[in-house]
Write a protein that holds these residues in place. Structure first.
Motif, PDB file in Angstrom:
ATOM      1  N   CYS A 162       0.834  -1.205   0.000  1.00  0.00           N
ATOM      2  CA  CYS A 162       0.000   0.000   0.000  1.00  0.00           C
ATOM      3  C   CYS A 162       0.871   1.258   0.000  1.00  0.00           C
ATOM      4  O   CYS A 162       0.647   2.186  -0.785  1.00  0.00           O
ATOM      5  N   LEU A 163       1.865   1.299   0.864  1.00  0.00           N
ATOM      6  CA  LEU A 163       2.757   2.461   0.930  1.00  0.00           C
ATOM      7  C   LEU A 163       3.555   2.614  -0.362  1.00  0.00           C
ATOM      8  O   LEU A 163       3.795   3.737  -0.826  1.00  0.00           O
ATOM      9  N   ALA A 164       3.948   1.489  -0.952  1.00  0.00           N
ATOM     10  CA  ALA A 164       4.706   1.536  -2.208  1.00  0.00           C
ATOM     11  C   ALA A 164       3.863   2.136  -3.324  1.00  0.00           C
ATOM     12  O   ALA A 164       4.347   2.949  -4.127  1.00  0.00           O
ATOM     13  N   TYR A 165       2.598   1.748  -3.389  1.00  0.00           N
ATOM     14  CA  TYR A 165       1.718   2.304  -4.423  1.00  0.00           C
ATOM     15  C   TYR A 165       1.445   3.795  -4.188  1.00  0.00           C
ATOM     16  O   TYR A 165       1.308   4.563  -5.138  1.00  0.00           O
ATOM     17  N   LYS A 166       1.365   4.187  -2.936  1.00  0.00           N
ATOM     18  CA  LYS A 166       1.148   5.608  -2.651  1.00  0.00           C
ATOM     19  C   LYS A 166       2.319   6.458  -3.115  1.00  0.00           C
ATOM     20  O   LYS A 166       2.151   7.628  -3.470  1.00  0.00           O
ATOM     21  N   GLU A 167       3.507   5.861  -3.112  1.00  0.00           N
ATOM     22  CA  GLU A 167       4.686   6.581  -3.613  1.00  0.00           C
ATOM     23  C   GLU A 167       4.645   6.717  -5.135  1.00  0.00           C
ATOM     24  O   GLU A 167       5.134   7.690  -5.697  1.00  0.00           O
ATOM     25  N   VAL A 168       4.052   5.731  -5.801  1.00  0.00           N
ATOM     26  CA  VAL A 168       3.987   5.742  -7.261  1.00  0.00           C
ATOM     27  C   VAL A 168       2.892   6.687  -7.756  1.00  0.00           C
ATOM     28  O   VAL A 168       3.092   7.438  -8.719  1.00  0.00           O
ATOM     29  N   TYR A 169       1.735   6.647  -7.101  1.00  0.00           N
ATOM     30  CA  TYR A 169       0.587   7.431  -7.540  1.00  0.00           C
ATOM     31  C   TYR A 169       0.340   8.574  -6.551  1.00  0.00           C
ATOM     32  O   TYR A 169      -0.022   8.358  -5.406  1.00  0.00           O
ATOM     33  N   SER A 170       0.531   9.773  -7.018  1.00  0.00           N
ATOM     34  CA  SER A 170       0.344  10.944  -6.158  1.00  0.00           C
ATOM     35  C   SER A 170      -1.008  11.597  -6.464  1.00  0.00           C
ATOM     36  O   SER A 170      -1.802  11.103  -7.250  1.00  0.00           O
ATOM     37  N   GLY A 171      -1.241  12.736  -5.831  1.00  0.00           N
ATOM     38  CA  GLY A 171      -2.464  13.489  -6.096  1.00  0.00           C
ATOM     39  C   GLY A 171      -3.703  12.798  -5.564  1.00  0.00           C
ATOM     40  O   GLY A 171      -3.683  12.117  -4.528  1.00  0.00           O
ATOM     41  N   SER A 172      -4.805  12.936  -6.297  1.00  0.00           N
ATOM     42  CA  SER A 172      -6.084  12.395  -5.845  1.00  0.00           C
ATOM     43  C   SER A 172      -6.072  10.872  -5.774  1.00  0.00           C
ATOM     44  O   SER A 172      -6.759  10.269  -4.951  1.00  0.00           O
ATOM     45  N   LEU A 173      -5.291  10.227  -6.638  1.00  0.00           N
ATOM     46  CA  LEU A 173      -5.221   8.768  -6.623  1.00  0.00           C
ATOM     47  C   LEU A 173      -4.654   8.237  -5.308  1.00  0.00           C
ATOM     48  O   LEU A 173      -5.025   7.169  -4.839  1.00  0.00           O
ATOM     49  N   ASN A 174      -3.760   9.007  -4.711  1.00  0.00           N
ATOM     50  CA  ASN A 174      -3.085   8.585  -3.498  1.00  0.00           C
ATOM     51  C   ASN A 174      -4.078   8.237  -2.390  1.00  0.00           C
ATOM     52  O   ASN A 174      -3.863   7.305  -1.605  1.00  0.00           O
ATOM     53  N   LYS A 175      -5.190   8.976  -2.351  1.00  0.00           N
ATOM     54  CA  LYS A 175      -6.178   8.787  -1.281  1.00  0.00           C
ATOM     55  C   LYS A 175      -7.028   7.534  -1.462  1.00  0.00           C
ATOM     56  O   LYS A 175      -7.743   7.127  -0.547  1.00  0.00           O
ATOM     57  N   LYS A 176      -6.949   6.927  -2.639  1.00  0.00           N
ATOM     58  CA  LYS A 176      -7.769   5.751  -2.902  1.00  0.00           C
ATOM     59  C   LYS A 176      -7.188   4.484  -2.279  1.00  0.00           C
ATOM     60  O   LYS A 176      -7.886   3.488  -2.111  1.00  0.00           O
ATOM     61  N   PHE A 177      -5.902   4.504  -1.948  1.00  0.00           N
ATOM     62  CA  PHE A 177      -5.232   3.273  -1.513  1.00  0.00           C
ATOM     63  C   PHE A 177      -5.451   2.993  -0.027  1.00  0.00           C
ATOM     64  O   PHE A 177      -5.359   3.883   0.817  1.00  0.00           O
ATOM     65  N   THR A 178      -5.731   1.735   0.260  1.00  0.00           N
ATOM     66  CA  THR A 178      -5.818   1.258   1.629  1.00  0.00           C
ATOM     67  C   THR A 178      -5.382  -0.204   1.624  1.00  0.00           C
ATOM     68  O   THR A 178      -5.077  -0.752   0.570  1.00  0.00           O
ATOM     69  N   PHE A 179      -5.304  -0.827   2.784  1.00  0.00           N
ATOM     70  CA  PHE A 179      -4.927  -2.235   2.813  1.00  0.00           C
ATOM     71  C   PHE A 179      -5.793  -3.003   3.795  1.00  0.00           C
ATOM     72  O   PHE A 179      -6.189  -2.491   4.846  1.00  0.00           O
ATOM     73  N   ILE A 180      -6.134  -4.209   3.395  1.00  0.00           N
ATOM     74  CA  ILE A 180      -6.851  -5.154   4.241  1.00  0.00           C
ATOM     75  C   ILE A 180      -6.096  -6.471   4.147  1.00  0.00           C
ATOM     76  O   ILE A 180      -6.068  -7.112   3.091  1.00  0.00           O
ATOM     77  N   ARG A 181      -5.461  -6.845   5.213  1.00  0.00           N
ATOM     78  CA  ARG A 181      -4.650  -8.059   5.184  1.00  0.00           C
ATOM     79  C   ARG A 181      -5.514  -9.312   4.999  1.00  0.00           C
ATOM     80  O   ARG A 181      -6.712  -9.301   5.264  1.00  0.00           O
ATOM     81  N   ASN A 182      -4.889 -10.371   4.525  1.00  0.00           N
ATOM     82  CA  ASN A 182      -5.553 -11.665   4.527  1.00  0.00           C
ATOM     83  C   ASN A 182      -5.858 -12.053   5.969  1.00  0.00           C
ATOM     84  O   ASN A 182      -5.358 -11.422   6.917  1.00  0.00           O
ATOM     85  N   ALA A 183      -6.647 -13.094   6.142  1.00  0.00           N
ATOM     86  CA  ALA A 183      -7.054 -13.479   7.488  1.00  0.00           C
ATOM     87  C   ALA A 183      -7.350 -14.970   7.533  1.00  0.00           C
ATOM     88  O   ALA A 183      -7.701 -15.577   6.525  1.00  0.00           O
ATOM     89  N   PHE A 184      -7.187 -15.547   8.723  1.00  0.00           N
ATOM     90  CA  PHE A 184      -7.622 -16.928   8.872  1.00  0.00           C
ATOM     91  C   PHE A 184      -9.139 -16.942   9.045  1.00  0.00           C
ATOM     92  O   PHE A 184      -9.739 -15.983   9.534  1.00  0.00           O
ATOM     93  N   ASN A 185      -9.735 -18.027   8.592  1.00  0.00           N
ATOM     94  CA  ASN A 185     -11.192 -18.159   8.614  1.00  0.00           C
ATOM     95  C   ASN A 185     -11.560 -19.341   9.504  1.00  0.00           C
ATOM     96  O   ASN A 185     -11.389 -20.492   9.136  1.00  0.00           O
TER      97      ASN A 185
END
Length: 431
Positions: free
Chosen positions: A212-235
């Motif tokens: 997520c942080l790596a993509y935020k470095e690549v895409y700046s401006g308004s796109l930057n705010k679109k990125f978030t992360f949700i980790r995998n999880a055990f079920n």
């Protein structure tokens, strides 16, 4: 008021693949929660990696359309199998005598910007339109890869004016080693498509904070705010309770999953070999089991380190048999090299639920931090050969143990926590 989300996921029960797990988690975590209903556009099975018991994990009132793949899929699959068979070569495992320098073979290039489902997008769009007209979803959510799902969501979103979410199980362009396998023109096309999709999507979800942080470095401006992360999880619903202690008399280190180019086996095998040699153990005292597919280098390394009598490999098992397998082992092994730092394997979260000690050879700082936070095991980096050997020795000398006492610490990495994050993104998109 009822809210609906159309999940586009070619990998879906009864597909017995790792990509199916996030789709199952999404459906189980979202459907019926906070007035949300899930509708699914999936791929009908076209290979032998199926486990029809997985369909029992999907609530009976979830509408599933298996029309992502088209009528030509059986023909495409037949031709692909024939091509693969014609290219296959016998595996050479001879490692005797002085080593000769070999010219490095060029890695095979992946020509398409997408995947095998590219040829099915026409069918996927047609069936997606039918689902949208019938159920009128508020959001479209894509479980990728396969990346072709983005093409489908982008077209449906533009036609019907429905916001969509790009959920990337693995990063795309920032995974530099995989991008190196693409011809230059293909790599450039991928970057253009990725930007187009990220501009079109309302949210872009990664499954690690690092990516997520790596993509935020690549895409700046308004796109930057679109990125978030949700980790995998055990079920907990998918992972059935299994054995608490190992039924094996021999102390067993276990590795669940495959070894391949970006998930190498050499660091683990080298450390295991040094540990066996230094303590003078024979195969009746310790062994290393692998459940999954391995690349040809694996067997060459086994022979080089003289581990033929200590190592065994068997094919992968069905997903709902996972926990019994993991708890039959004494220590669970992980391999995560620097090139794989963007991802944390989904099996790590199953390892957490199994609550058997983890031994990780890892250059992935985020993974190492999670192991430490959850007190689930130990890790050493790939250049710390002595530390790796010492970890094997430490676990062996501690003997067979029960479950790790960290149930409260692993709770944030289960389905309930993941579902809350899915819901948060969905509600943010329609707010």
């Amino acid at each position: 008021m009822t809210k609906r989300v159309l999940l586009i996921s070619p990998y879906f029960p009864p597909h017995n693949t790792i990509g199916t797990k996030r789709a199952i988690n999404f459906v189980q975590g979202i459907h019926g929660m906070d007035n949300w209903e899930v509708i699914v556009l999936a791929s009908k099975p076209f290979n032998d990696k199926n486990d029809f018991r997985l369909t029992e994990q999907i609530p009976s009132d979830v509408a599933v359309n298996y029309g992502f793949v088209g009528i030509f899929r059986p023909i495409i699959q037949f031709l692909a199998k024939g091509l693969k068979k014609s290219k296959s070569k016998p595996v050479i495992t001879k490692v005797a005598g002085p080593k000769k320098k070999k010219s490095k073979s060029k890695p095979s290039k992946s020509l398409t910007p997408f995947d095998q489902y590219l040829w099915d997008t026409g069918s996927a769009v047609r069936n997606g339109k039918k689902l949208i007209k019938k159920f009128k979803p508020d959001v479209i959510w894509v479980n990728a890869d396969p990346w072709s799902g983005f093409l489908v969501a982008d077209k449906l979103s533009r036609k019907f004016g429905i916001p969509w979410v790009a959920d990337l199980r693995d990063p795309w362009t920032i995974f530099e080693k995989k991008m190196e396998l693409r011809p230059k023109l293909t790599a450039n096309a991928i970057r253009r498509y990725e930007r187009k999709f990220f501009e079109s999507a309302s949210k872009v979800v990664l499954n690690t904070e690092t990516s997520c942080l790596a993509y935020k470095e690549v895409y700046s401006g308004s796109l930057n705010k679109k990125f978030t992360f949700i980790r995998n999880a055990f079920n907990e619903k998918l992972l059935k309770e299994g054995l608490v202690t190992s039924p094996n008399e021999v102390f067993t280190f276990g590795y669940y999953g495959g070894f391949r180019k970006f998930v190498p086996s050499n660091y683990l095998l080298k450390g295991f070999a040094a540990f066996v040699e230094n303590i003078k153990l024979d195969p009746t005292q310790v062994k290393l089991e692998v459940k999954g597919n391995v690349y040809s280098d694996f067997w060459n390394q086994v022979k080089e380190f003289e581990l033929e009598d200590y190592v065994s490999v068997e094919k992968e098992i069905n997903l709902d048999d996972t926990i019994a397998l993991l708890r039959s082992w004494d220590v669970l092994l992980l391999s995560a090299v620097y090139d794989f730092r963007w991802m944390i394997s989904a099996k790590f979260y199953d390892y957490l639920f199994a609550r058997k000690p983890i031994l990780a050879v890892s250059d992935n700082d985020e993974l190492n931090e999670l192991i430490s936070i959850t007190q689930s095991g130990s890790w050493a980096k790939t250049d710390q050969s002595e530390e790796i050997e010492q970890l094997f020795a430490t676990y062996y000398k501690a003997g067979k143990t029960g479950l790790v006492d960290n149930e409260a610490l692993i709770e944030p990495y289960g389905l309930n926590s993941q579902a809350k994050q899915f819901l948060q993104v969905l509600n943010d998109v329609i707010s």
